[in-house]
Design an enzyme around this catalytic site. Structure first.
Site: not given
Ligand code: CAA
Length: 284
Positions: A119, A140, A152, A190
């Site tokens: 992450s 991701h 991602e 994130n």
């Protein structure tokens, strides 16, 4: 590269979800856990998830059977030797991941892509233990992987354009929308999401509103599908803490400094949905 077989390492929520996504997309999947029992339990969880989709009329019985038959649950890492892409989704701990990447480097074919579902951790730190780091990148997925549409694709300084393109095409073939992002902590989602989640905990800590009202406010006021505290529980409080720590490490921005309550809940073993309680209770 003609991608046919995907290796997934790690059998947590993400490893299980990504395996399901790949099998439904028609790939052969080798799902590797540290023990055969854990691998079998993860396969059973995927079986349950697929059965639920058949019940809800979202999946044909034949598709369910085909997807299940495509997954081989194993414990021996050597079973990944003929995979075209391997995606690790083990604990968010850099030492553990670096050790795993060194193993994967020995086991995987030289032309295989080795990807991390991290992450926030720097992909370059994993690429640097592999002999040909141009094949290492981030792929991701988001939680829950079978539902969320984004992937991602994270290009480290050493990642080749070919590897990025293969990962982009792979994500699309899984029915996901890929975005390409540089290897900076938090990538896109994130980096933007976690200051918000962290500040929601701080609002609660400061007694501004109850947990329930904070969540209701963001759902009813902003149209978000979940409130921030319920979303933290879904992501996992241990994972959320690691993400914030990695972000704080990189930027030293106080918005990323984990709220004390998050740390306390993790120390108490309250990890969110997966442990039965976090900010909210999920028992029964
Ligand atoms: N596996 C498969 N399908 C699932 C699922 C799962 N784990 N969870 C939910 N679904 C499916 C349901 O079967 C249902 O499908 P249909 O509509 O086709 O019947 C659909 O998703 C909606 O589910 P529910 O009706 O049970 O519940 P809901 O409408 O409340 O949706 C949710 C649940 C999809 C989780 C929704 O609340 C949501 O989108 N929440 C936000 C999640 C989010 O923001 N994720 C990103 C987290 S950040 C992250 O992942 C990054 C990181 O690195 C940590």
């Amino acid at each position: 590269m003609n991608v046919k077989r995907i290796g997934i390492v790690g059998s947590g929520i993400m490893g299980s979800g990504i395996s399901e996504v790949c099998a439904k997309a028609g790939y052969e999947v080798v799902l590797r856990s540290r023990t055969q029992e854990k691998a079998a339990a993860t396969l059973a969880a995927i079986e349950k998830s697929l059965a639920k989709q058949v019940e809800r009329g979202k999946l044909e019985e034949a598709e369910r059977e085909k997807a299940l038959a495509a997954i081989k649950a194993v414990s021996n890492i050597k079973e990944l030797s003929d995979c075209d892409i391997v995606i690790e989704s083990v604990i968010e701990d850099l030492d553990t991941k670096r050790e795993l990447f060194a193993h994967l480097d020995d086991v995987c074919r030289d032309d295989a892509i080795i990807a991390t579902n991290t992450s926030t951790l720097p992909v370059i730190e994993m690429a640097s233990v592999v002999r040909n780091p141009e094949r290492v990148l981030g792929i991701h997925f988001f939680n829950p992987a079978p539902v969320m549409g984004l992937v991602e694709v994270v290009a480290a300084l050493t990642t080749s354009e070919e590897a990025v393109e293969t990962a982009r095409m792979f994500a699309e073939s899984c029915g996901k929308e890929p975005v390409i992002v540089k290897d900076q902590a938090g990538f896109i989602v994130n980096a933007l999401l976690f200051p918000y989640l962290n500040n929601a905990i701080k609002l609660f800590e400061n007694g501004v509103a109850s947990m329930e009202d904070i969540d209701t406010a963001m759902k009813a006021g902003c149209g978000f599908p979940m409130g921030p505290l319920a979303l933290l529980d879904l992501v996992g409080l241990d994972t959320s803490l690691s993400i914030l720590e990695a972000l704080y490490d990189e930027f030293r921005d106080p918005n990323y400094a984990p709220a004390p309550t998050l740390r306390r809940l993790v120390s108490a073993g309250k990890l969110g949905r997966k442990s039965g309680s976090g900010f909210f209770d999920y028992q029964g």
